[in-house]
Scaffold this motif. Sequence first.
Motif, mmCIF file in Angstrom:
data_model
loop_
_atom_site.group_PDB
_atom_site.id
_atom_site.type_symbol
_atom_site.label_atom_id
_atom_site.label_comp_id
_atom_site.label_asym_id
_atom_site.label_seq_id
_atom_site.Cartn_x
_atom_site.Cartn_y
_atom_site.Cartn_z
ATOM 1 N N THR A 38 0.827 -1.209 0.000
ATOM 2 C CA THR A 38 0.000 0.000 0.000
ATOM 3 C C THR A 38 0.860 1.258 0.000
ATOM 4 O OG1 THR A 38 -0.162 -0.100 2.417
ATOM 5 C CG2 THR A 38 -1.946 -1.118 1.154
ATOM 6 N N ASP A 40 2.135 4.947 -0.694
ATOM 7 C CA ASP A 40 1.390 6.199 -0.820
ATOM 8 C C ASP A 40 1.831 6.882 -2.105
ATOM 9 O OD1 ASP A 40 -0.249 8.300 -0.374
ATOM 10 O OD2 ASP A 40 0.768 9.051 1.410
ATOM 11 N N ARG A 84 -7.639 5.520 -4.030
ATOM 12 C CA ARG A 84 -6.454 4.680 -3.903
ATOM 13 C C ARG A 84 -6.638 3.441 -4.775
ATOM 14 N NH1 ARG A 84 -3.555 5.402 0.775
ATOM 15 N NH2 ARG A 84 -1.896 4.361 -0.423
ATOM 16 N N TRP A 87 -9.507 0.719 -4.275
ATOM 17 C CA TRP A 87 -10.303 1.289 -3.184
ATOM 18 C C TRP A 87 -11.780 0.929 -3.304
ATOM 19 C CZ3 TRP A 87 -14.163 4.964 -4.250
ATOM 20 C CH2 TRP A 87 -14.801 5.500 -3.136
ATOM 21 N N GLU A 224 -2.468 8.476 -7.627
ATOM 22 C CA GLU A 224 -3.639 8.308 -6.779
ATOM 23 C C GLU A 224 -4.179 9.678 -6.352
ATOM 24 O OE1 GLU A 224 -2.928 4.010 -4.649
ATOM 25 O OE2 GLU A 224 -2.008 5.740 -3.675
ATOM 26 N N ARG A 225 -5.380 9.636 -5.740
ATOM 27 C CA ARG A 225 -6.055 10.863 -5.260
ATOM 28 C C ARG A 225 -6.099 11.930 -6.366
ATOM 29 N NH1 ARG A 225 -2.407 9.547 -1.160
ATOM 30 N NH2 ARG A 225 -3.342 8.655 0.709
#
Length: 476
Positions: A38, A40, A84, A87, A224-225
């Motif tokens: 995972t 970031d 993510r 997700w 991501e995001r």
Amino acid sequence: MGTTVFERQRPAASVVDHALAGTAHSVFWRDDLPESLTPDRAPLAGTHRADLVVIGGGYTGLWTALLATERDPDAKVVVVEAQRVGWAASGRNGGFCEASLTHGDENGQARWPREMPTLKRLGLENLDAIEATEARHGMDFEFERTGQLAPAIEPHQIEWLKEWAAEGEEGVVYLDRAEAQASVASPTYLAAVWEQRTCALVHPARMAAELARVCEQRGVEIFERSHVTGLDTSGPGVTVATANGRVEASRAVLATNAFPSLLKRNRLMTVPVYDYVLMTEPLTDEQLAAIGWQDRQGIGDMANQFHYYRLSRDNRILFGGYDAIYHYGRKVKPEYENRPETWRTLASHFFTTFPQLEGLRFTHQWAGAIDTSTQFTAFFGTARERRVAYTAGFTGLGVGSTRFAAGVMLDLLDGVSNERTELEMVRRKPLPFPPEPAASIGINATRWSLDRADHNRGRRNLLLKTLDALGLGFDS
């Protein structure tokens, strides 16, 4: 109107209360991931250039990215994910990785009867390829080729199973009541069919995380995001924009599934339906012995409002399904994931299924949106002068078929004519859902009718028969 076994053999309310006390509202599969899987990842910022940009970091998008690099190792591929990796549905499903590309044989036979031999072969080849990919790339998403058990839990369902087994398909085994209960010791089982070849179990979040890890090893960039706000094809290629960045690419793949499509033409093609799940604490050796289940099959019962359940690697039981909730306006909202009445229903049904496990607790409860189409399986297409490919509508069977869909989309972008792209299932689009309020009225009336059929020995009312005649019927 009759009752179902879950009403006739309802556990005490105190059993349900005890089991749900202290249950965390959290997705077990994602909680179970090691930190190494995972990372970031940074949001998209600035301008990036790519041969292919993929919007969506779930199974569909990640398989597309991986297969694109296998076809052309030098291709520059970028994945843009709003939250993510894994997700949404890809990280919170039941982990049933099925060979079926058509949401079961009956659904396929009703829609593409001439193609079913080909579709079944392609589906099995796709499942084999998923297993081979795990080994080839050194992944571990806990792939177990267990097959799937379909128990009859009401008398009228026994004949359905006998007809199914009589078709003589390889690996389809009929179990009478004693044999079914010897396989999995539930007093609700009256008979069962065991499909031994066509289903595997996986760890859903690990599958998404491992796909992302291998993609990055092969040079794919994942952001991501990074919620995509625009898809511009006014220039020679495709420009994908987020709040703080953009990707300029030759081609794009839309892999957003349950979320609103970036193409207006597809906004009415799917609706999000919420599915709910419970996960138990690990069973002790004594508890596991009490229910048997030594072959570890995935299980899905024969009701219209069906339950699905399976064992995890550490012998927890995931128990989900039954309620499928549509909310007015096609909205996908976090507050829809909290539905205590559904978890109480599931817990009650769990202890009807396994009364010998009374005292067991649930550690996790969660929900997620499934993208449903009117043909109850994926559809495909291209847009913007074949610079954009899309797929959606997996209706809960996307764990395996997203890989197939990724290959189809890459073929469509390349303009390839082959066995996959010439399929009627690929070329033909389903009917769209109507706008509101008709969508909500129709979906909820259909759900009510399916529940009535389960309470009336499987007999379908006029609405369901009409939908069947129009090619819009649902048979789980």
